[in-house]
Each structure stands twice: as structure tokens, then as C-alpha cells.
Write a protein that holds these residues in place. Sequence first.
Motif, PDB file in Angstrom:
ATOM      1  N   ASP A  30      28.703   7.101  42.029  1.00  0.00           N
ATOM      2  CA  ASP A  30      27.554   6.537  42.739  1.00  0.00           C
ATOM      3  C   ASP A  30      27.833   6.664  44.231  1.00  0.00           C
ATOM      4  N   HIS A  56      15.076  -9.610  41.229  1.00  0.00           N
ATOM      5  CA  HIS A  56      15.007  -8.925  39.942  1.00  0.00           C
ATOM      6  C   HIS A  56      14.903  -9.961  38.837  1.00  0.00           C
ATOM      7  N   ARG A 345      14.701   5.890  37.195  1.00  0.00           N
ATOM      8  CA  ARG A 345      13.540   5.769  38.079  1.00  0.00           C
ATOM      9  C   ARG A 345      13.354   6.998  38.966  1.00  0.00           C
ATOM     10  N   LEU A 352       9.842   1.873  36.866  1.00  0.00           N
ATOM     11  CA  LEU A 352      10.223   1.318  35.568  1.00  0.00           C
ATOM     12  C   LEU A 352      10.795  -0.071  35.785  1.00  0.00           C
ATOM     13  N   MET A 354      13.203  -3.179  34.461  1.00  0.00           N
ATOM     14  CA  MET A 354      14.551  -3.061  33.899  1.00  0.00           C
ATOM     15  C   MET A 354      14.525  -2.864  32.384  1.00  0.00           C
TER      16      MET A 354
HETATM   17  C1  LIG Z   1      12.411  -4.244  45.224  1.00  0.00           C
HETATM   18  C2  LIG Z   1      12.478  -4.069  43.737  1.00  0.00           C
HETATM   19  C3  LIG Z   1      12.291  -5.171  42.904  1.00  0.00           C
HETATM   20  C4  LIG Z   1      12.348  -5.023  41.522  1.00  0.00           C
HETATM   21  N1  LIG Z   1      12.152  -6.109  40.730  1.00  0.00           N
HETATM   22  C5  LIG Z   1      12.207  -5.977  39.388  1.00  0.00           C
HETATM   23  C6  LIG Z   1      11.990  -7.112  38.543  1.00  0.00           C
HETATM   24  O1  LIG Z   1      11.770  -8.245  39.004  1.00  0.00           O
HETATM   25  N2  LIG Z   1      12.033  -6.925  37.196  1.00  0.00           N
HETATM   26  C7  LIG Z   1      12.291  -5.704  36.633  1.00  0.00           C
HETATM   27  O2  LIG Z   1      12.332  -5.598  35.400  1.00  0.00           O
HETATM   28  N3  LIG Z   1      12.509  -4.610  37.419  1.00  0.00           N
HETATM   29  C8  LIG Z   1      12.476  -4.719  38.767  1.00  0.00           C
HETATM   30  N4  LIG Z   1      12.691  -3.621  39.568  1.00  0.00           N
HETATM   31  C9  LIG Z   1      12.993  -2.326  38.928  1.00  0.00           C
HETATM   32  C10 LIG Z   1      14.502  -2.100  38.714  1.00  0.00           C
HETATM   33  O3  LIG Z   1      15.170  -2.109  39.950  1.00  0.00           O
HETATM   34  C11 LIG Z   1      14.678  -0.741  38.012  1.00  0.00           C
HETATM   35  O4  LIG Z   1      14.124  -0.805  36.737  1.00  0.00           O
HETATM   36  C12 LIG Z   1      16.124  -0.311  37.842  1.00  0.00           C
HETATM   37  O5  LIG Z   1      16.900  -0.540  38.972  1.00  0.00           O
HETATM   38  C13 LIG Z   1      16.149   1.180  37.512  1.00  0.00           C
HETATM   39  O6  LIG Z   1      17.469   1.600  37.254  1.00  0.00           O
HETATM   40  P1  LIG Z   1      17.898   3.087  37.609  1.00  0.00           P
HETATM   41  O7  LIG Z   1      19.266   3.256  37.059  1.00  0.00           O
HETATM   42  O8  LIG Z   1      16.853   4.039  37.181  1.00  0.00           O
HETATM   43  O9  LIG Z   1      17.878   3.165  39.210  1.00  0.00           O
HETATM   44  P2  LIG Z   1      18.806   2.464  40.294  1.00  0.00           P
HETATM   45  O10 LIG Z   1      19.062   1.053  39.986  1.00  0.00           O
HETATM   46  O11 LIG Z   1      18.200   2.766  41.613  1.00  0.00           O
HETATM   47  O12 LIG Z   1      20.192   3.259  40.194  1.00  0.00           O
HETATM   48  C14 LIG Z   1      20.346   4.599  40.624  1.00  0.00           C
HETATM   49  C15 LIG Z   1      21.705   4.757  41.259  1.00  0.00           C
HETATM   50  O13 LIG Z   1      21.912   6.159  41.538  1.00  0.00           O
HETATM   51  C16 LIG Z   1      22.603   6.268  42.753  1.00  0.00           C
HETATM   52  N5  LIG Z   1      22.370   7.580  43.345  1.00  0.00           N
HETATM   53  C17 LIG Z   1      21.179   8.084  43.768  1.00  0.00           C
HETATM   54  N6  LIG Z   1      21.368   9.320  44.279  1.00  0.00           N
HETATM   55  C18 LIG Z   1      22.675   9.607  44.156  1.00  0.00           C
HETATM   56  C19 LIG Z   1      23.460  10.741  44.508  1.00  0.00           C
HETATM   57  N7  LIG Z   1      22.905  11.819  45.072  1.00  0.00           N
HETATM   58  N8  LIG Z   1      24.780  10.706  44.252  1.00  0.00           N
HETATM   59  C20 LIG Z   1      25.356   9.605  43.669  1.00  0.00           C
HETATM   60  N9  LIG Z   1      24.658   8.505  43.328  1.00  0.00           N
HETATM   61  C21 LIG Z   1      23.329   8.517  43.562  1.00  0.00           C
HETATM   62  C22 LIG Z   1      22.023   5.153  43.615  1.00  0.00           C
HETATM   63  O14 LIG Z   1      22.924   4.811  44.653  1.00  0.00           O
HETATM   64  C23 LIG Z   1      21.820   4.033  42.594  1.00  0.00           C
HETATM   65  O15 LIG Z   1      22.914   3.143  42.569  1.00  0.00           O
HETATM   66  C24 LIG Z   1      12.609  -3.744  40.954  1.00  0.00           C
HETATM   67  C25 LIG Z   1      12.788  -2.636  41.784  1.00  0.00           C
HETATM   68  C26 LIG Z   1      12.721  -2.789  43.163  1.00  0.00           C
HETATM   69  C27 LIG Z   1      12.901  -1.570  44.045  1.00  0.00           C
END
Ligand SMILES: Cc1cc2nc3c(=O)[nH]c(=O)nc-3n(C[C@H](O)[C@H](O)[C@H](O)COP(=O)(O)OP(=O)(O)OC[C@H]3O[C@@H](n4cnc5c(N)ncnc54)[C@H](O)[C@@H]3O)c2cc1C
Length: 373
Positions: A30, A56, A345, A352, A354
Motif C-alpha cells: 500500500d 464510516h 472502489r 461501494l 463497505m
Molecule cells: C468519506 C467517505 C465516507 C464513507 N463512509 C462510509 C460509510 O459510512 N459506510 C460504508 O459502508 N462505506 C463508507 N464509505 C465507503 C468505504 O470507504 C469503501 O467501501 C471502502 O473503503 C472501499 O475499500 P477499497 O479497498 O475498495 O478502497 P480503499 O479503502 O480506498 O483502499 C484502497 C487502498 O489502495 C491503496 N492504493 C491506491 N493506489 C495505490 C498504488 N498505486 N500503490 C499502492 N497502493 C495503492 C490506497 O492507499 C488504499 O489504502 C465511505 C467512503 C468515503 C470516501
Amino acid sequence: MRVLVVGAGFAGAIYSRVLAENGFHVSVIDRRSHIAGNCYDFLDLSGVRVHKYGPHLFHTNNQEVFDWLSRFTQWVEYEHRVQAKLPSGAFTPLPINRLTINSVFDLKLSDEAEVIEFLRKESEPYKTERPGNAADYLNGNIGKLLTDLFFRPYTKKMWNLNLEELSSSVVRRIPIRYDCEDRYFPSDKIQVLPENGYTALFENIFQHDNIEIKLGLPFEKDFENDFSYVFNSMAIDEYFGFSFGALPYRSIKFHLCDASDSGSSTASVVNYTDSGAYTRETHWYRLPGNVAVSRVKSVEEPCDYRDNNFERYYPVKTADDRYQALYKQYKQEADKRENINFIGRCGTYQYLDMDQVVNQSLLGVRRFISSVR
Ligand SMILES: Cc1cc2nc3c(=O)[nH]c(=O)nc-3n(C[C@H](O)[C@H](O)[C@H](O)COP(=O)(O)OP(=O)(O)OC[C@H]3O[C@@H](n4cnc5c(N)ncnc54)[C@H](O)[C@@H]3O)c2cc1C
């Protein structure tokens, strides 16, 4: 088989754990200095738990998702409530319900039938049969006054779009209530927070002999050579060098500050309906498990992701779906690659919750495992 997982958020964590439990050797990278992706939380100096990337709230009807996560955490019950702060300074329930309408219009509507009849008179006919833009959908359901008060300035500052440009799918997620229900997720039977926070939950998911994690390491194409397969949750357009153009995202700058002067609201989250720069504030000390020793809140200022260190939060959904069409071009490129799958996402360019990302990841990783056995 050695597998690389890019991203230590929910998508990466679920893939890693299930692969590891099935005998695969997994390396997770990451680019951030912490695990848990956008769910990362920490205790501030006074011991109040803050979600670094905004509140969240876990809510779902998916029992399988909940059971799977429950292997790694205990939970505390938490039913989320939000209030809107009107330009007058008054607070009303959000999403809009009967109390909101009575307060805004100074009415005494007493049952659902009266509210439905009132909104029928307020609303305007749809301009198209199934409205694709948010303005047409909202005007057709709640009328111009409520639309312009609760949605128009908020949409402009949140998305930098007019309601006419925003996809109706974004506002369809926010129900209109005819009763006095003021919980934000009343139709979800499970509404909880992880007892010791999200970061601890992720630590437990990643705790497996077959998983190694390297933080502070951005993905590079050369890494792929050392692995048989890659699951990648980075932005798909960035992976392909933006060859078809950039997929836009909205981002948020979080300002942590003292909440002592926050008025009479008692909600954990207060949305601002005015046309200023900020969209909402979160009172962290009001979430369960916190002793209110300090009154810390964060105030959110939306912006383009390029103005916030390329932190991508919300994929932009316009009424003409032009960015979904752009995403499809990247998806077609990705489908030509045999040893890589884009997840989460930013890998699939969709907002999406969580529970949705956990569900998609469980299905995806199980499909992968049965395809290689
Ligand atoms: C402000 C906000 C509030 C939210 N509130 C809610 C809520 O109340 N309830 C709910 O169910 N969901 C909520 N969500 C949605 C929730 O955050 C997502 O469902 C979840 O985080 C998606 O997981 P993910 O693994 O797809 O993405 P992420 O959590 O973004 O994880 C992706 C990871 O990949 C890493 N990455 C990206 N590019 C690179 C690269 N080039 N090299 C290495 N690492 C990299 C990033 O650093 C990150 O850590 C919210 C989202 C946001 C933005």
C-alpha cells in the motif's frame, strides 16, 4: 502460487485473507503508511476515536458479510442519525422526513397520507419518463423548494456539478420519508461499529502466516514479474497511464477542530445546506465507546482529487454517464490481461459501501480460487 495484492483497504484485505487461508502466499503493498484504506481510524491525543477519512458507519442486511467480518472483531451497536443545518441556523432531521417538512414549511402534517398529498402538490411532473438527472428526479418527488434547500447548494459544493448534470442515481440513494423515522439506515437490520475500531479489525484480518505487508510502497509495473497473479485496487486509469483520459474523483479535506461552539444539535453528523465551502461536520466524541473528554469534530471540505494529493474518494456520476463509458474502455483493456484483476472502489470505478466491497471481494476471490484448482 505467489499473489500480489495492491491496496490494504477492504478489497485487498478480503482477497488476501481468503487466498492465504487457501494456501496462497500473498504480498500486500500500500502506498500509504497504514493499513485499512479509507476505513483507517486512530485515537486522538485525548483518546477519542477518529476515522481519518470521514465517518464510516457499518450497515448491512447481508448476514454472510457480517458473519465473515465477525471472525475478526466484536461490535458495538450504533444507529446513525444525521441532522441538516439550515441557512437560518435551525436543525432538521436528514434524510427529509415528516418533521423536516413540518419545520421547513411551518406545518402540522400528522400522518403519512398528509405528507404524500403535500409533496404531490409541491412536486413537478418529470421531464422524462425515468429521470436521468438529479434535478428532474428531485423536483418530481419533493418539489423545487425542498430540492433547492437541501440538495442544490450541497450538490454544487460536493460534486462541483449542478443538479441538472448529476446522475439521479446519486440522490436516489437518499430516501424521502413520510413518517418521523430519523435513523439514516432504517432498512438495514445490522448497524454497528467495530468495538476496537477498523484498524484493529484489519490487523486481525491480515494476521496470517501466508501474508506479508509492505507499507509506504506505491505499485510499479515491474513488481508483477515476481508474481503469478495480481489483484489490484489502485485507480484503473492510473494503471493504464491515463491512456483514454483521467477518470475524475471528488476528494475531501478534513479539518480537525474543537466542537465547543457547535450549537444545539446532538447528532454525530451535521450536514450544512448553505452554499459555503464545507459540507458536513462529524462529532467523534458522540460515537459509542468514546468518553467525551474532548469535543473533537472534523469539518469536510470537498475538492477535486488533484487538489488533495490525488486522494480519490468518490467516482463522479454525471447524468450522461460519460465517465462510466470511459471506465468501460479501461475495463476492456483490463479484460485482455490474463494475470491481473482490478478490485474495489478505484479498480472498478464505482462507489461501494463497505458491506458491498466485502461481498464483491468474497465472491470474486472464491471464484478465482475455484478457477485455478
Ligand atoms: C468519506 C467517505 C465516507 C464513507 N463512509 C462510509 C460509510 O459510512 N459506510 C460504508 O459502508 N462505506 C463508507 N464509505 C465507503 C468505504 O470507504 C469503501 O467501501 C471502502 O473503503 C472501499 O475499500 P477499497 O479497498 O475498495 O478502497 P480503499 O479503502 O480506498 O483502499 C484502497 C487502498 O489502495 C491503496 N492504493 C491506491 N493506489 C495505490 C498504488 N498505486 N500503490 C499502492 N497502493 C495503492 C490506497 O492507499 C488504499 O489504502 C465511505 C467512503 C468515503 C470516501
